[in-house]
Design an enzyme around this catalytic site. Structure first.
Site, PDB file in Angstrom:
ATOM      1  N   ASP A  34     -23.211   7.808 -10.258  1.00  0.00           N
ATOM      2  CA  ASP A  34     -22.859   6.549  -9.609  1.00  0.00           C
ATOM      3  C   ASP A  34     -24.045   5.594  -9.639  1.00  0.00           C
ATOM      4  O   ASP A  34     -23.897   4.395  -9.821  1.00  0.00           O
ATOM      5  CB  ASP A  34     -22.460   6.778  -8.147  1.00  0.00           C
ATOM      6  CG  ASP A  34     -21.098   7.451  -8.058  1.00  0.00           C
ATOM      7  OD1 ASP A  34     -20.509   7.711  -9.131  1.00  0.00           O
ATOM      8  OD2 ASP A  34     -20.647   7.725  -6.935  1.00  0.00           O
ATOM      9  N   ASP A  38     -24.179   1.911 -11.117  1.00  0.00           N
ATOM     10  CA  ASP A  38     -24.529   0.742 -10.305  1.00  0.00           C
ATOM     11  C   ASP A  38     -25.632  -0.086 -10.957  1.00  0.00           C
ATOM     12  O   ASP A  38     -25.644  -1.309 -10.890  1.00  0.00           O
ATOM     13  CB  ASP A  38     -24.982   1.172  -8.903  1.00  0.00           C
ATOM     14  CG  ASP A  38     -23.813   1.720  -8.093  1.00  0.00           C
ATOM     15  OD1 ASP A  38     -22.662   1.485  -8.507  1.00  0.00           O
ATOM     16  OD2 ASP A  38     -24.055   2.391  -7.078  1.00  0.00           O
ATOM     17  N   GLU A 113       9.153  12.585 -14.796  1.00  0.00           N
ATOM     18  CA  GLU A 113       7.956  11.945 -14.248  1.00  0.00           C
ATOM     19  C   GLU A 113       7.977  12.006 -12.734  1.00  0.00           C
ATOM     20  O   GLU A 113       9.032  12.226 -12.144  1.00  0.00           O
ATOM     21  CB  GLU A 113       7.948  10.450 -14.618  1.00  0.00           C
ATOM     22  CG  GLU A 113       7.935  10.187 -16.081  1.00  0.00           C
ATOM     23  CD  GLU A 113       8.212   8.722 -16.398  1.00  0.00           C
ATOM     24  OE1 GLU A 113       8.290   7.891 -15.466  1.00  0.00           O
ATOM     25  OE2 GLU A 113       8.359   8.418 -17.579  1.00  0.00           O
ATOM     26  N   LYS A 115       8.083  10.271  -9.126  1.00  0.00           N
ATOM     27  CA  LYS A 115       8.533   8.989  -8.585  1.00  0.00           C
ATOM     28  C   LYS A 115       7.500   8.599  -7.542  1.00  0.00           C
ATOM     29  O   LYS A 115       7.436   9.160  -6.450  1.00  0.00           O
ATOM     30  CB  LYS A 115       9.926   9.117  -7.972  1.00  0.00           C
ATOM     31  CG  LYS A 115      10.443   7.802  -7.434  1.00  0.00           C
ATOM     32  CD  LYS A 115      11.944   7.843  -7.282  1.00  0.00           C
ATOM     33  CE  LYS A 115      12.531   6.679  -6.521  1.00  0.00           C
ATOM     34  NZ  LYS A 115      11.817   5.446  -6.432  1.00  0.00           N
ATOM     35  N   ASP A 117       5.565   6.623  -4.733  1.00  0.00           N
ATOM     36  CA  ASP A 117       6.053   5.878  -3.577  1.00  0.00           C
ATOM     37  C   ASP A 117       5.070   4.748  -3.276  1.00  0.00           C
ATOM     38  O   ASP A 117       4.173   4.895  -2.454  1.00  0.00           O
ATOM     39  CB  ASP A 117       6.179   6.825  -2.386  1.00  0.00           C
ATOM     40  CG  ASP A 117       7.052   6.237  -1.303  1.00  0.00           C
ATOM     41  OD1 ASP A 117       7.617   5.150  -1.520  1.00  0.00           O
ATOM     42  OD2 ASP A 117       7.168   6.868  -0.237  1.00  0.00           O
ATOM     43  N   GLU A 173       3.427   1.458 -10.790  1.00  0.00           N
ATOM     44  CA  GLU A 173       3.506   1.469  -9.331  1.00  0.00           C
ATOM     45  C   GLU A 173       2.093   1.402  -8.757  1.00  0.00           C
ATOM     46  O   GLU A 173       1.223   2.184  -9.138  1.00  0.00           O
ATOM     47  CB  GLU A 173       4.186   2.769  -8.894  1.00  0.00           C
ATOM     48  CG  GLU A 173       4.742   2.741  -7.507  1.00  0.00           C
ATOM     49  CD  GLU A 173       6.191   2.254  -7.446  1.00  0.00           C
ATOM     50  OE1 GLU A 173       6.699   1.730  -8.472  1.00  0.00           O
ATOM     51  OE2 GLU A 173       6.794   2.395  -6.374  1.00  0.00           O
ATOM     52  N   TYR A 225       4.538   3.517 -15.945  1.00  0.00           N
ATOM     53  CA  TYR A 225       5.639   4.394 -16.329  1.00  0.00           C
ATOM     54  C   TYR A 225       6.709   3.769 -17.223  1.00  0.00           C
ATOM     55  O   TYR A 225       7.707   4.396 -17.533  1.00  0.00           O
ATOM     56  CB  TYR A 225       6.307   4.986 -15.101  1.00  0.00           C
ATOM     57  CG  TYR A 225       6.638   4.001 -13.996  1.00  0.00           C
ATOM     58  CD1 TYR A 225       7.522   2.960 -14.199  1.00  0.00           C
ATOM     59  CD2 TYR A 225       6.040   4.141 -12.746  1.00  0.00           C
ATOM     60  CE1 TYR A 225       7.821   2.073 -13.195  1.00  0.00           C
ATOM     61  CE2 TYR A 225       6.336   3.248 -11.726  1.00  0.00           C
ATOM     62  CZ  TYR A 225       7.234   2.216 -11.953  1.00  0.00           C
ATOM     63  OH  TYR A 225       7.523   1.338 -10.960  1.00  0.00           O
ATOM     64  N   LYS A 288      14.218  10.502 -17.428  1.00  0.00           N
ATOM     65  CA  LYS A 288      14.591   9.442 -18.363  1.00  0.00           C
ATOM     66  C   LYS A 288      14.940  10.029 -19.719  1.00  0.00           C
ATOM     67  O   LYS A 288      14.287  10.974 -20.166  1.00  0.00           O
ATOM     68  CB  LYS A 288      13.414   8.468 -18.559  1.00  0.00           C
ATOM     69  CG  LYS A 288      12.952   7.806 -17.277  1.00  0.00           C
ATOM     70  CD  LYS A 288      11.686   6.978 -17.499  1.00  0.00           C
ATOM     71  CE  LYS A 288      11.255   6.360 -16.174  1.00  0.00           C
ATOM     72  NZ  LYS A 288       9.927   5.750 -16.242  1.00  0.00           N
ATOM     73  N   LYS A 312      15.586  12.303  -5.496  1.00  0.00           N
ATOM     74  CA  LYS A 312      14.713  12.092  -4.337  1.00  0.00           C
ATOM     75  C   LYS A 312      14.614  13.366  -3.506  1.00  0.00           C
ATOM     76  O   LYS A 312      15.604  14.066  -3.328  1.00  0.00           O
ATOM     77  CB  LYS A 312      15.283  10.974  -3.460  1.00  0.00           C
ATOM     78  CG  LYS A 312      15.340   9.631  -4.195  1.00  0.00           C
ATOM     79  CD  LYS A 312      14.433   8.621  -3.545  1.00  0.00           C
ATOM     80  CE  LYS A 312      15.204   7.707  -2.646  1.00  0.00           C
ATOM     81  NZ  LYS A 312      14.371   6.688  -2.048  1.00  0.00           N
ATOM     82  N   CYS A 406      13.219  -1.817  33.775  1.00  0.00           N
ATOM     83  CA  CYS A 406      12.118  -1.860  32.812  1.00  0.00           C
ATOM     84  C   CYS A 406      10.925  -1.043  33.318  1.00  0.00           C
ATOM     85  O   CYS A 406      10.463  -1.267  34.432  1.00  0.00           O
ATOM     86  CB  CYS A 406      11.688  -3.314  32.574  1.00  0.00           C
ATOM     87  SG  CYS A 406      10.238  -3.440  31.518  1.00  0.00           S
ATOM     88  N   CYS A 409       7.916  -3.651  34.040  1.00  0.00           N
ATOM     89  CA  CYS A 409       7.913  -4.715  35.045  1.00  0.00           C
ATOM     90  C   CYS A 409       9.020  -4.558  36.091  1.00  0.00           C
ATOM     91  O   CYS A 409       9.129  -5.367  37.003  1.00  0.00           O
ATOM     92  CB  CYS A 409       8.014  -6.086  34.374  1.00  0.00           C
ATOM     93  SG  CYS A 409       9.633  -6.392  33.647  1.00  0.00           S
ATOM     94  N   CYS A 424      14.882  -5.713  28.275  1.00  0.00           N
ATOM     95  CA  CYS A 424      14.323  -6.236  29.514  1.00  0.00           C
ATOM     96  C   CYS A 424      14.382  -7.755  29.363  1.00  0.00           C
ATOM     97  O   CYS A 424      13.775  -8.305  28.445  1.00  0.00           O
ATOM     98  CB  CYS A 424      12.880  -5.778  29.686  1.00  0.00           C
ATOM     99  SG  CYS A 424      12.041  -6.731  30.955  1.00  0.00           S
ATOM    100  N   CYS A 430       6.936  -9.995  31.390  1.00  0.00           N
ATOM    101  CA  CYS A 430       6.871  -8.549  31.140  1.00  0.00           C
ATOM    102  C   CYS A 430       5.727  -8.314  30.138  1.00  0.00           C
ATOM    103  O   CYS A 430       5.758  -8.838  29.026  1.00  0.00           O
ATOM    104  CB  CYS A 430       8.207  -8.076  30.585  1.00  0.00           C
ATOM    105  SG  CYS A 430       8.220  -6.335  30.151  1.00  0.00           S
TER     106      CYS A 430
HETATM  107  S1  IVH Z   1      11.244   3.548 -14.058  1.00  0.00           S
HETATM  108  C1  IVH Z   1      14.239   0.671 -15.751  1.00  0.00           C
HETATM  109  N1  IVH Z   1       9.603   5.428 -13.285  1.00  0.00           N
HETATM  110  O1  IVH Z   1      11.207   3.420  -8.310  1.00  0.00           O
HETATM  111  C2  IVH Z   1      13.441   1.746 -15.108  1.00  0.00           C
HETATM  112  N2  IVH Z   1      10.308   3.857 -11.664  1.00  0.00           N
HETATM  113  O2  IVH Z   1      14.111   2.997  -7.657  1.00  0.00           O
HETATM  114  C3  IVH Z   1      12.449   1.206 -14.187  1.00  0.00           C
HETATM  115  N3  IVH Z   1       9.283   4.178  -9.454  1.00  0.00           N
HETATM  116  O3  IVH Z   1      11.472  -0.011  -8.934  1.00  0.00           O
HETATM  117  C4  IVH Z   1      11.833   2.127 -13.262  1.00  0.00           C
HETATM  118  N4  IVH Z   1       8.076   5.929  -9.983  1.00  0.00           N
HETATM  119  O4  IVH Z   1       9.201   0.924  -8.308  1.00  0.00           O
HETATM  120  C5  IVH Z   1      10.315   4.352 -12.908  1.00  0.00           C
HETATM  121  N5  IVH Z   1       8.115   7.142 -12.785  1.00  0.00           N
HETATM  122  C6  IVH Z   1       8.810   6.071 -12.404  1.00  0.00           C
HETATM  123  C7  IVH Z   1       8.756   5.570 -11.088  1.00  0.00           C
HETATM  124  C8  IVH Z   1       9.519   4.450 -10.751  1.00  0.00           C
HETATM  125  C9  IVH Z   1       8.396   5.084  -9.010  1.00  0.00           C
HETATM  126  C10 IVH Z   1       9.873   3.129  -8.603  1.00  0.00           C
HETATM  127  C11 IVH Z   1       9.874   1.760  -9.206  1.00  0.00           C
HETATM  128  C12 IVH Z   1      11.308   1.334  -9.263  1.00  0.00           C
HETATM  129  C13 IVH Z   1      11.949   2.242  -8.272  1.00  0.00           C
HETATM  130  C14 IVH Z   1      13.374   2.482  -8.676  1.00  0.00           C
END
Ligand code: IVH
Length: 685
Positions: A34, A38, A113, A115, A117, A173, A225, A288, A312, A406, A409, A424, A430
């Protein structure tokens, strides 16, 4: 060093730093310390200061931020940002695979892949340089957050290699790793600010900050992605990701190719297990179709592609005992029941409290003190109670009713027909309601008094200096200096001391003073009228143009405004009919707050309509009502909601209310058509 040498050195340093960034942020394999890094940065920053003209536009020093964005520009997406169909069941993933097979009539390969958040982003590179970054927005248009995104160190400002398309967009993301999330929330608690509920909210709040230097400190990260567009030089999704990786863009290591549903199923199981060990939040898996040719055949529906699906993860559940119920009063006066639980481990954290929502939910659950209850964690930090294990109910379990007065108060609670929450009604005295109103008033989208966080408001209230929003404008240096209070630790917050020293006081007073320039629509939003959010406030402000006009508006005038329905109209009328409010508004006006829309000078096309006031009513052929009003303003005219003897013209469209016509005729106001109006604009003045 002469300019030529400086130029060369700047170039070499930039390249070298870029390479180290790549090693560190993308490969996670730094090759220098580091400290050495720097030193390189310091040398480059020094040279750039000395030779500002030689600074490269994509210099790695630009990652530190500095630009300030007042309002984010809205940008249309070249390719709409679609969402994904999603499911919680593995069977539906099988259905998905079967459906695809049926359409394609040939084998398909899949890419699995994580997903992530976080917050979706679309980043455009032109000739290898990052040129824009836009949020999802409504899928069609999003906010231009380029300045902020440039501060994220794992997003290259310039790509590696030379085989990237001249221009392309890549989607990904923005996430906030747990380590950064914890740091930010700790700091916020120390500053007496509300901690973020989860990393996603924190990420989303961060990329919308006005000061990009502050964004740079948040520790955001990004995984890519998807590359939209059908003229890209790849045959498969996986290939596109691997190419992107070779250009220095961050692609998750958890991205794999699968050929059978069994492989997909294994991936789902392993990731679900591994998710709590990951350094950032994921909420599922995305599957996909790999071949771009097959993707094209499958196509998209209005909302999401047919070639992808999100699996999910189910919210995790734990069972524990309900010890007691507290009732919390919020900013609006709504009372929320909160359960105190026997501590239990849930999704990696110990849970002691959970929300019971409202009286209806409590009744439906028939929850009793002493019961074993099920707790779930959604996206929020406060978990919720989703069920009761009646089998385990002890005979002495006590039915738990809702309170009638409440807890803050003592006022008797009320409930409006059709609403779940008890309120309330004591809005003016309050304590949590007053503090909540003050916090809303100073918030960013309202009066934007950044120097007054939640902790400071609490101190001002506790010391009796501020009990309504107008009191803020009576604060002086002498009253503030030296104020101090230590707040004991609570369930949610550590012990903290809030104290006002000279610098803090000056900042507070300056922030309050600057808020007098905040535009009328934000002032209106800041007043905290129920159902008048940011967008409604903007609509009302641009329609009525001043607080006096709005105050004088009746039910009809109000409901005439685009998108203002009866609920909002009643709420506005109720707000202004409160006698206590008159004095408050007078005080705010005297303090110098903007109670009128500022004329929109920069948009002004001519002064042809200067001094003229219009009432626009009915439906038009060439314009929407909003467009017509905008045109009036662009030429210096004013729009008002109702006819008075000050009105210059009534522009009458089709289906105009007969009342309006009568009123105009009675007051001798010229009634003109859309065509008359256009002619008026064309005339030479
Ligand atoms: S692909 C046309 N891949 O989930 C396909 N989305 O519910 C476009 N997200 O708006 C999305 N991980 O914000 C894709 N590996 C991933 C993802 C991903 C998170 C989010 C993304 C999207 C939402 C869809």
């Amino acid at each position: 060093m002469n300019a030529m040498e400086a130029k060369n050195r700047i170039h070499t340093l930039s390249e070298e730093i870029r390479r180290h960034n790549y090693n560190y942020y993308i490969l996670s394999r730094p090759v220098i310390s580091d400290y050495q890094f720097d030193m390189l940065m310091e040398e480059l920053t020094g040279l750039e200061l000395q030779y500002p003209d030689l600074t490269e536009p994509d210099s790695p020093t630009r990652h530190v931020g500095g630009g300030v964005t007042k309002e984010f520009r809205q940008v249309e997406h070249k390719y709409p940002m679609l969402s994904l169909g999603n499911t919680y069941s593995e069977n539906e993933i099988r259905d998905f695979e079967e459906r695809i097979h049926k359409i394609l009539q040939e084998p398909a390969e899949y890419v699995c892949e994580l997903k992530f958040d976080g917050v979706a982003i679309g980043i455009t590179y032109r000739n290898g340089s990052l040129v824009s970054a836009v949020t999802r927005g409504d899928g069609t248009r999003g906010d231009d957050v380029t300045t902020n995104i440039r501060t994220i160190k794992s997003i290259p400002l310039r790509l590696r290699g030379d085989d990237y398309p001249d221009e392309f967009e890549i989607r990904g993301e923005i996430i906030l790793p747990h380590s950064s999330f914890k740091k930010i929330n700790l700091q916020r608690q120390e500053d007496g600010e509300e901690p973020f509920a989860n990393p996603r909210n924190a990420a989303s709040g961060s990329i919308k900050m006005q000061d990009s230097a502050a964004v740079a400190k948040r520790g955001l990260d990004c995984f890519f992605y998807y590359i939209p567009g059908d003229t890209m030089p790849f045959n498969s999704h996986y290939e596109s990701l691997m190419k992107a990786k070779s250009w220095g863009l961050k692609i998750s290591e958890y991205t794999i190719r699968c050929s059978t549903i069994e492989d997909i199923s294994d991936y789902l199981k392993t990731t679900e297990k591994a998710r709590h060990q990951m350094p950032f939040d994921i909420d599922g898996v995305v599957i996909k179709v790999n071949s771009l040719r097959q993707q094209k055949i499958l196509g998209v529906t209005a909302k999401s592609p047919r070639w992808a699906i999100a699996y999910k993860f189910k919210a995790e559940q734990a069972a524990t005992r309900l010890l007691s119920i507290d009732f919390q009063v919020g900013r609006t006066g709504a009372v929320t029941p909160v359960a105190n639980l026997q501590p239990v481990l849930l999704a990696g954290t110990i849970v002691k409290r959970a929300s019971l929502h409202n009286a209806d939910v409590m009744n439906a659950l028939d929850v009793r003190i002493g019961d074993v209850v099920f707790v779930e964690k959604g996206g929020e930090i406060i978990p919720k109670i989703t069920g009761v294990d009646t089998q385990q109910r002890p005979p002495e379990a006590i039915p738990s009713g809702f309170i009638e007065t409440c807890p803050e108060c003592g006022t008797t609670l009320v409930r409006t027909e059709g609403e779940a929450a008890w309120y309330c009604p004591n809005e003016t005295s309050c304590p949590p309601q007053i503090k909540g109103k003050l916090e809303h008033f100073i918030s960013r989208k309202a009066m934007n008094i950044e120097s007054l966080g939640e902790g400071k408001i609490e101190l001002l209230y506790d010391k009796g200096l501020v009990s309504n929003v107008a009191d803020l404008y009576d604060l002086t240096f002498d009253r503030l200096i030296g104020l101090e209070k230590t707040y004991p630790a609570t369930e949610e917050k550590k012990e903290r001391t809030v104290s006002f020293r000279e610098k803090t006081v000056n900042n507070i007073l300056q922030g309050i003073s600057l808020s007098k320039q905040v535009s009328f629509d934000s002032v209106l939003f800041a007043l905290g009228i129920r159902f008048v959010g940011e967008t409604v406030a903007k609509k009302l402000a641009s329609h009525f143009l001043s607080l006096d006009n709005l105050r004088n508006a009746d039910f009809q005038n109000l409901t005439e405004v685009d998108e203002i329905g009866e609920t909002i109209a009643h709420s506005v009328l109720r707000f202004f009919s409160d006698p206590a409010l008159k004095n408050l508004l007078d005080r705010l006006k005297t303090a110098g707050l903007q109670f009128e829309m500022a004329p929109t000078r920069h948009l002004r096309k001519s002064d042809k309509l200067l001094g003229k006031t219009f009432v626009v009513s009915g439906v038009f052929e060439n314009f929407s009502r909003e467009e017509l009003k905008k045109t009036i303003e662009e030429h210096g005219g004013k729009n008002v909601g109702s006819i008075s003897n000050k009105t210059s013209y009534l522009i009458a469209g089709n289906n105009m209310g007969p009342e309006k016509r009568k009123k105009a005729e009675k007051a001798n106001i010229p009634i003109i058509s859309e065509a008359d109006f256009l002619e008026m604009l064309e005339q030479e003045f």
